[in-house]
Write an enzyme that holds these catalytic residues in place. Structure first.
Site, PDB file in Angstrom:
ATOM      1  N   ARG A 193      13.041   3.561  -0.367  1.00 15.05           N
ATOM      2  CA  ARG A 193      11.672   3.636  -0.912  1.00 15.05           C
ATOM      3  C   ARG A 193      11.718   4.006  -2.389  1.00 15.05           C
ATOM      4  O   ARG A 193      12.579   4.754  -2.829  1.00 15.05           O
ATOM      5  CB  ARG A 193      10.846   4.664  -0.150  1.00 15.05           C
ATOM      6  CG  ARG A 193      10.527   4.233   1.258  1.00 15.05           C
ATOM      7  CD  ARG A 193       9.657   5.254   1.947  1.00 15.05           C
ATOM      8  NE  ARG A 193       8.354   5.368   1.314  1.00 15.05           N
ATOM      9  CZ  ARG A 193       7.581   6.450   1.387  1.00 15.05           C
ATOM     10  NH1 ARG A 193       8.001   7.514   2.038  1.00 15.05           N
ATOM     11  NH2 ARG A 193       6.418   6.479   0.788  1.00 15.05           N
ATOM     12  N   GLU A 214       0.398 -11.436  -4.517  1.00 17.42           N
ATOM     13  CA  GLU A 214      -1.034 -11.762  -4.369  1.00 17.42           C
ATOM     14  C   GLU A 214      -1.881 -11.349  -5.565  1.00 17.42           C
ATOM     15  O   GLU A 214      -3.022 -11.783  -5.692  1.00 17.42           O
ATOM     16  CB  GLU A 214      -1.581 -11.139  -3.075  1.00 17.42           C
ATOM     17  CG  GLU A 214      -1.844  -9.642  -3.098  1.00 17.42           C
ATOM     18  CD  GLU A 214      -0.592  -8.789  -2.931  1.00 17.42           C
ATOM     19  OE1 GLU A 214       0.534  -9.321  -2.960  1.00 17.42           O
ATOM     20  OE2 GLU A 214      -0.750  -7.564  -2.781  1.00 17.42           O
ATOM     21  N   CYS A 241       6.061  -5.127   0.308  1.00 17.94           N
ATOM     22  CA  CYS A 241       6.288  -3.798  -0.269  1.00 17.94           C
ATOM     23  C   CYS A 241       6.188  -2.716   0.831  1.00 17.94           C
ATOM     24  O   CYS A 241       7.114  -2.598   1.627  1.00 17.94           O
ATOM     25  CB  CYS A 241       5.338  -3.585  -1.441  1.00 17.94           C
ATOM     26  SG  CYS A 241       5.943  -2.328  -2.562  1.00 17.94           S
ATOM     27  N   ARG A 246       5.867   0.471  -7.413  1.00 17.87           N
ATOM     28  CA  ARG A 246       6.581   1.531  -6.676  1.00 17.87           C
ATOM     29  C   ARG A 246       7.346   0.885  -5.502  1.00 17.87           C
ATOM     30  O   ARG A 246       7.264   1.311  -4.358  1.00 17.87           O
ATOM     31  CB  ARG A 246       5.610   2.605  -6.187  1.00 17.87           C
ATOM     32  CG  ARG A 246       4.848   3.251  -7.345  1.00 17.87           C
ATOM     33  CD  ARG A 246       3.933   4.377  -6.900  1.00 17.87           C
ATOM     34  NE  ARG A 246       4.709   5.444  -6.329  1.00 17.87           N
ATOM     35  CZ  ARG A 246       4.538   5.923  -5.082  1.00 17.87           C
ATOM     36  NH1 ARG A 246       3.601   5.422  -4.302  1.00 17.87           N
ATOM     37  NH2 ARG A 246       5.285   6.895  -4.640  1.00 17.87           N
ATOM     38  N   GLY A 280       0.870  -1.180   0.000  1.00 19.73           N
ATOM     39  CA  GLY A 280       0.000   0.000   0.000  1.00 19.73           C
ATOM     40  C   GLY A 280       0.897   1.216   0.000  1.00 19.73           C
ATOM     41  O   GLY A 280       1.791   1.333  -0.824  1.00 19.73           O
ATOM     42  N   GLU A 281       0.705   2.062   0.988  1.00 25.55           N
ATOM     43  CA  GLU A 281       1.540   3.260   1.113  1.00 25.55           C
ATOM     44  C   GLU A 281       2.015   3.339   2.557  1.00 25.55           C
ATOM     45  O   GLU A 281       1.197   3.504   3.469  1.00 25.55           O
ATOM     46  CB  GLU A 281       0.702   4.478   0.695  1.00 25.55           C
ATOM     47  CG  GLU A 281       1.502   5.735   0.474  1.00 25.55           C
ATOM     48  CD  GLU A 281       2.617   5.571  -0.561  1.00 25.55           C
ATOM     49  OE1 GLU A 281       2.355   5.013  -1.643  1.00 25.55           O
ATOM     50  OE2 GLU A 281       3.748   5.995  -0.271  1.00 25.55           O
ATOM     51  N   SER A 282       3.317   3.187   2.753  1.00 26.53           N
ATOM     52  CA  SER A 282       3.827   3.062   4.123  1.00 26.53           C
ATOM     53  C   SER A 282       3.557   4.307   4.965  1.00 26.53           C
ATOM     54  O   SER A 282       3.257   4.200   6.154  1.00 26.53           O
ATOM     55  CB  SER A 282       5.319   2.733   4.097  1.00 26.53           C
ATOM     56  OG  SER A 282       6.037   3.682   3.356  1.00 26.53           O
ATOM     57  N   HIS A 302       4.626  -7.673  -4.838  1.00 30.66           N
ATOM     58  CA  HIS A 302       3.299  -8.225  -4.523  1.00 30.66           C
ATOM     59  C   HIS A 302       3.141  -9.569  -5.251  1.00 30.66           C
ATOM     60  O   HIS A 302       3.094  -9.581  -6.480  1.00 30.66           O
ATOM     61  CB  HIS A 302       2.197  -7.317  -5.070  1.00 30.66           C
ATOM     62  CG  HIS A 302       2.082  -5.991  -4.411  1.00 30.66           C
ATOM     63  ND1 HIS A 302       1.002  -5.642  -3.639  1.00 30.66           N
ATOM     64  CD2 HIS A 302       2.891  -4.895  -4.428  1.00 30.66           C
ATOM     65  CE1 HIS A 302       1.157  -4.395  -3.213  1.00 30.66           C
ATOM     66  NE2 HIS A 302       2.284  -3.921  -3.678  1.00 30.66           N
TER      67      HIS A 302
HETATM   68  N1  GLN Z   1       6.086   3.123  -2.519  1.00 31.50           N
HETATM   69  C1  GLN Z   1       5.254   2.669  -1.436  1.00 31.50           C
HETATM   70  C2  GLN Z   1       5.798   3.162  -0.092  1.00 31.50           C
HETATM   71  O1  GLN Z   1       6.817   3.744  -0.028  1.00 31.50           O
HETATM   72  C3  GLN Z   1       5.138   1.158  -1.419  1.00 31.50           C
HETATM   73  C4  GLN Z   1       4.370   0.675  -2.621  1.00 31.50           C
HETATM   74  C5  GLN Z   1       3.673  -0.651  -2.429  1.00 31.50           C
HETATM   75  O2  GLN Z   1       3.449  -1.114  -1.317  1.00 31.50           O
HETATM   76  N2  GLN Z   1       3.275  -1.242  -3.518  1.00 31.50           N
HETATM   77  O3  GLN Z   1       5.182   2.942   0.903  1.00 31.50           O
END
Ligand code: GLN
Length: 190
Positions: A109, A169, A82, A132, A51-53, A167
């Protein structure tokens, strides 16, 4: 003691949660989306999804979950995917960011740069998605590298902890070798 059916929780604050369900079930365990401390107690292991950390860190703070999560981290197998792998790292760069120091690695990142922000690749014979994704920059001795891609480790294990920078999944072939490995790892510790 081996439990008959392991209950694998996926932290459901943000990110890619539900796509884990068929992989976990095909690997012979139960799937459970978790976001409350009561639910944390019901699980045998936890997946911190992609997701997005930064958003996940904010939500952990907003919902006051840090101490309860730390208890899970101290006792149970945890797999970070990720963004989840970024939260588990010992050190995060680009930029420097808070993390839970579970996996003795340094994560950069968005390490694949803009053009390659997202791509698919075959890891351990299975197609996976780098979205990403971070790049592992430094690894401590006691970390086992389970797979590398483009010269960098992408699937690692240290004791009860596992991380993948990609990922698995999203691929509709169940279970992924990574889900299977995590269920085996959880069996080892249950
Ligand atoms: N770029 C995202 C981050 O820094 C991670 C991306 C992902 O989980 N697919 O959190």
């Amino acid at each position: 003691m081996t439990k008959e059916k392991l209950n694998i929780g996926v932290l459901a604050l943000q990110g890619c949660v539900d796509r884990h369900r068929p992989h976990i079930i095909a690997a012979g365990a139960s799937f459970c989306a978790v976001k409350t401390p009561e639910k944390f107690q019901e699980i045998d292991a936890l997946i911190i999804p992609g997701g997005e950390s930064t958003t996940m860190l904010k939500l952990i703070d907003t919902f006051g979950l840090e101490e309860d999560l730390k208890k899970v981290f101290a006792e149970k197998p945890v797999w970070g995917i990720c963004a989840g792998s970024i939260l588990m790292a010992d050190k995060v760069i680009n930029p420097i960011q808070k993390s839970f120091h579970m996996m003795p690695v340094t994560m950069e990142r968005n390490g694949y740069g803009r053009q390659l922000e997202s791509h698919n690749a075959v890891v351990d014979g299975f197609e996976v998605s780098f979205i990403r994704a971070p790049v592992v920059k430094a690894v401590n001795d006691n970390v086992e590298i389970l797979a590398s891609h483009d010269g960098a480790p992408v699937w690692l294990r240290s004791g009860r902890y596992m991380v993948t920078t990609f990922h698995p999944e999203l691929t509709l072939e169940y279970p992924s070798p990574m889900h299977q490995a995590f269920v085996h790892l959880t069996q080892e510790f249950s």
